[in-house]
Design an enzyme around this catalytic site. Sequence first.
Site, PDB file in Angstrom:
ATOM      1  N   HIS A  44       0.951  -1.177   0.119  1.00  0.00           N
ATOM      2  CA  HIS A  44      -0.005   0.003  -0.140  1.00  0.00           C
ATOM      3  C   HIS A  44       0.869   1.361   0.022  1.00  0.00           C
ATOM      4  O   HIS A  44       2.088   1.089   0.247  1.00  0.00           O
ATOM      5  CB  HIS A  44      -0.768  -0.007   1.137  1.00  0.00           C
ATOM      6  CG  HIS A  44      -2.201  -1.158   1.154  1.00  0.00           C
ATOM      7  ND1 HIS A  44      -3.066  -1.378   2.037  1.00  0.00           N
ATOM      8  CD2 HIS A  44      -2.128  -2.013  -0.075  1.00  0.00           C
ATOM      9  CE1 HIS A  44      -3.766  -2.047   1.551  1.00  0.00           C
ATOM     10  NE2 HIS A  44      -3.339  -2.839   0.706  1.00  0.00           N
ATOM     11  N   GLU A  46       1.248   3.908   2.050  1.00  0.00           N
ATOM     12  CA  GLU A  46       2.172   4.350   3.263  1.00  0.00           C
ATOM     13  C   GLU A  46       3.262   3.333   3.434  1.00  0.00           C
ATOM     14  O   GLU A  46       4.395   3.696   3.863  1.00  0.00           O
ATOM     15  CB  GLU A  46       1.253   4.139   4.324  1.00  0.00           C
ATOM     16  CG  GLU A  46       0.447   3.057   4.538  1.00  0.00           C
ATOM     17  CD  GLU A  46      -0.929   3.207   3.720  1.00  0.00           C
ATOM     18  OE1 GLU A  46      -1.860   3.360   4.759  1.00  0.00           O
ATOM     19  OE2 GLU A  46      -1.110   3.101   2.617  1.00  0.00           O
ATOM     20  N   ARG A 178     -12.200   3.120 -20.674  1.00  0.00           N
ATOM     21  CA  ARG A 178     -12.274   1.594 -20.493  1.00  0.00           C
ATOM     22  C   ARG A 178     -11.215   0.879 -19.382  1.00  0.00           C
ATOM     23  O   ARG A 178     -11.328  -0.036 -18.944  1.00  0.00           O
ATOM     24  CB  ARG A 178     -12.113   0.928 -21.821  1.00  0.00           C
ATOM     25  CG  ARG A 178     -13.269   0.987 -22.824  1.00  0.00           C
ATOM     26  CD  ARG A 178     -12.931   0.529 -24.363  1.00  0.00           C
ATOM     27  NE  ARG A 178     -14.198   0.747 -25.190  1.00  0.00           N
ATOM     28  CZ  ARG A 178     -14.263   0.338 -26.504  1.00  0.00           C
ATOM     29  NH1 ARG A 178     -13.174  -0.131 -26.844  1.00  0.00           N
ATOM     30  NH2 ARG A 178     -15.046   0.570 -27.107  1.00  0.00           N
ATOM     31  N   THR A 190     -26.516  -4.201 -29.639  1.00  0.00           N
ATOM     32  CA  THR A 190     -25.461  -3.417 -30.129  1.00  0.00           C
ATOM     33  C   THR A 190     -24.238  -4.466 -30.432  1.00  0.00           C
ATOM     34  O   THR A 190     -23.290  -4.078 -31.403  1.00  0.00           O
ATOM     35  CB  THR A 190     -24.952  -2.482 -28.947  1.00  0.00           C
ATOM     36  OG1 THR A 190     -25.841  -1.702 -28.543  1.00  0.00           O
ATOM     37  CG2 THR A 190     -23.619  -2.002 -29.240  1.00  0.00           C
ATOM     38  N   ARG A 201      -7.293  -0.582 -26.911  1.00  0.00           N
ATOM     39  CA  ARG A 201      -6.223  -0.745 -28.046  1.00  0.00           C
ATOM     40  C   ARG A 201      -5.345   0.770 -28.136  1.00  0.00           C
ATOM     41  O   ARG A 201      -4.433   0.770 -28.871  1.00  0.00           O
ATOM     42  CB  ARG A 201      -7.016  -0.781 -29.265  1.00  0.00           C
ATOM     43  CG  ARG A 201      -7.607  -2.314 -29.133  1.00  0.00           C
ATOM     44  CD  ARG A 201      -8.189  -2.714 -30.429  1.00  0.00           C
ATOM     45  NE  ARG A 201      -9.124  -1.594 -30.921  1.00  0.00           N
ATOM     46  CZ  ARG A 201     -10.440  -1.498 -30.729  1.00  0.00           C
ATOM     47  NH1 ARG A 201     -10.668  -2.488 -29.602  1.00  0.00           N
ATOM     48  NH2 ARG A 201     -10.912  -0.563 -31.406  1.00  0.00           N
TER      49      ARG A 201
END
Length: 354
Positions: A44, A46, A178, A190, A201
């Site tokens: 992390h 820290e 994305r 679609t 890409r």
Amino acid sequence: MQRALDLAEKGRGKVSPNPMVGAVIIKDGDVIGEGYHEYYGGPHAEINALRQANSSCKGATLYLTMEPCAHHGKTPPCVNSIIEAGFKRVVVATIDPNPKTNGRSISMMMDAGIEVDVGLLEQKARRQNEIFFKYITTGMPFVILKAAQTLDSKIADTTGHPKWITSEESRTFVHKLRSYVDAIAIGAKTAVMDNPRLTVRHIEGEDPYRIVLQDRRELPTDLHLFKDNEDNKTIIAAPPNEIDIQNHKQNAIMWSVDAYEDGTLNLSSLLIKAGNQNISSILVEGGSLLFTSFLKRKLVDKIYISIAPKIVGAGTPAFHELGIDTLEHAIFLTEVKYSKKGEDVWVCGYPIWR
């Protein structure tokens, strides 16, 4: 703290479902260490800052964009390392909303004699991790609706093909979006009409999951979503009675999702399913029926609309009937930002649900 926020931003798209976090260590007026959460499962912020520190942190001040974790996950609790380092003061932008921490680390540090201040640039920190805040508190992903349209609000011409309404600069930005999310969602129509890849890409980044919301139509096996599915990230979400019909698709992950009475997928059930699979954010990319369904059910958290300087007259509208009869009941956006990419104007904001 602003420097810590800038550092945290470097982790966008790389640490989900964890939050982006940045850390800066100051001693005697100098920066002696800084770091950010670089990738999921890695150290992390820290801890990276402590490792970079070029001198003892005893008596130093630590600036953190989010409260340090107090629980074991992929890594040990960071709050223990902070206490052991001997910091005099810790400044935290926002409390961690994760119930496993949620103020616990603050209490631990104060009990250890550390001066703790909370709230510096808090709103910026919360906005930066808006995805994490929703996901960790509700178990459901943060939903972003992205539509590309003409000046007269069409997302496709009369042939039904929506390709290249906007500029190359806009398309590059969409690929950046994305790369920031865990999954993209589109409707079956679609998928068939546009045959998209839904990958990253134009920039460097990891491809998200690709969710197709199945209706009663058959999905051809030669779609890019199936042919180019080497990463096994294509998901078909279908009502239970449609699962067997679609189950032959190459390497596709099958999700059984409840349906509404009209046969369309229950979007709330879809989001719960996605959240259970550690998908913390979804970019809804089309088409107009899916846009409309998400808006009608008030399931959208953020909206991006790009407007190209083109007029086609007839074509597919971006949105269908929403059950709104007056402007007073319109969906308003707040915290609106405008930008230009190529010749296109982008509008971004957060819907206010009434």
